[in-house]
Design an enzyme around this catalytic site. Structure first.
Site, short mmCIF file in Angstrom:
data_model
loop_
_atom_site.label_atom_id
_atom_site.label_comp_id
_atom_site.label_asym_id
_atom_site.label_seq_id
_atom_site.Cartn_x
_atom_site.Cartn_y
_atom_site.Cartn_z
N GLU A 138 0.72 -1.19 0.21
CA GLU A 138 -0.28 0.33 -0.06
C GLU A 138 0.91 0.96 0.16
OE1 GLU A 138 -3.56 2.26 2.89
OE2 GLU A 138 -2.11 0.86 4.01
N ASP A 173 -5.67 2.51 -1.21
CA ASP A 173 -6.84 3.52 0.07
C ASP A 173 -6.93 4.70 -1.54
OD1 ASP A 173 -7.35 5.34 1.82
OD2 ASP A 173 -6.62 3.77 2.94
N GLN A 199 -9.68 1.16 0.35
CA GLN A 199 -10.74 1.56 1.29
C GLN A 199 -10.98 2.67 1.00
OE1 GLN A 199 -6.37 1.08 3.86
NE2 GLN A 199 -7.26 -0.97 4.56
N GLU A 235 -11.65 2.78 6.27
CA GLU A 235 -10.65 2.75 7.02
C GLU A 235 -10.81 4.50 7.81
OE1 GLU A 235 -6.11 1.43 7.55
OE2 GLU A 235 -6.55 2.75 6.21
#
Length: 256
Positions: A138, A173, A199, A235
């Site tokens: 990530e 993300d 996310q 998240e």
């Protein structure tokens, strides 16, 4: 559209088994976590079985947090620690039937860091393959994690290509990518075949996805249209108790 509660932030004031039950009550379809290692895996497994929620993933340990570690896998000279963290994460993931393990790179830069990261990821992928576990990497934004080795999706894709393992994917993300690169819709269209998990949080404050510069109803509709059916990971950081921030979940499920 399905959603996963990231229990690293949501219901962080509860024990992990209690947070799993809270996520079920709130209407989430899955859960994920950061570092569950202080909780016996049997307690987490029991909570998952009781609720019927799958555990999507967990992270490798950061290392010595007091000394500033935020991952180990890209740190030259610390390969043994990095692989021990990978082994630990995989063992826990197997015990709770988690689908993914996020291998954290850490604060590093340069060619030596890239080389050790690639080798540690090859190790992780080889160890995870027979268990059907996907390894994730990530990119983190430079505001929240200045100096983190993995910074952009292009860098992550280059690393994935270098490793050359089918069970290595990108953790996309939306919060981190928007802060660094923007253009979320086009990036998701282009990168979706390489993505293992998505996310989200509001930008720029990392709160619930009901405000800020990203219109998530549009983005979630796009993701669904592209055929991505796995749960999307919430998240975000609640500014108050988690329940008071969940209005977006009912609203989005009603709109989509």
């Amino acid at each position: 559209m399905k959603f996963s509660a990231n229990l690293g932030f949501l219901w962080a004031d509860r024990s992990l088994p209690s947070a799993i039950h809270a996520a079920k009550t709130a209407g989430f379809d899955a859960v994920e976590c950061h570092w569950p290692y202080d909780v016996p895996d049997v307690e987490v497994r029991d909570a998952l079985q009781e609720t019927g929620l799958p555990m999507l993933g967990l992270n490798t340990r950061r290392g010595n947090v007091e000394d500033g570690d935020n991952g180990l896998a890209a740190l030259p000279g610390r390969c043994a620690e990095a692989r021990a963290a990978i082994d630990e994460a995989l063992a826990y993931a197997i015990a709770v039937n988690a689908a993914n393990v996020h291998v954290m790179a850490g604060f590093a830069s340069g060619g030596a860091a890239e080389d050790v990261f690639v080798e540690n990821l090859r190790y992780a992928c080889a160890e995870a393959k027979s268990h059907g576990i996907t390894i994730l990497i990530e990119p983190l934004n430079s505001y929240d994690a200045p100096g983190y080795f993995l910074r952009t999706t292009d860098q992550a894709l280059r690393i994935i290509d270098m490793v050359g393992s089918a069970n290595l994917k990108l953790m996309f993300d939306c919060y981190h990518v928007q802060l660094v690169e923007g253009d979320l819709s086009n990036r998701i269209r282009r990168l979706l075949p390489r993505i293992g998990h998505i996310q989200f949080a509001s930008v720029p404050d990392r709160g619930p996805p009901d405000h800020g510069e990203v219109r998530y109803t549009h983005l979630f509709n796009l993701i669904a249209e592209l055929g991505y059916a796995a749960p999307l990971g919430a998240e975000y950081k609640p500014v108050d108790d988690t329940e008071s921030t969940l209005g977006w979940l009912a609203d989005i499920k009603r709109e989509l």
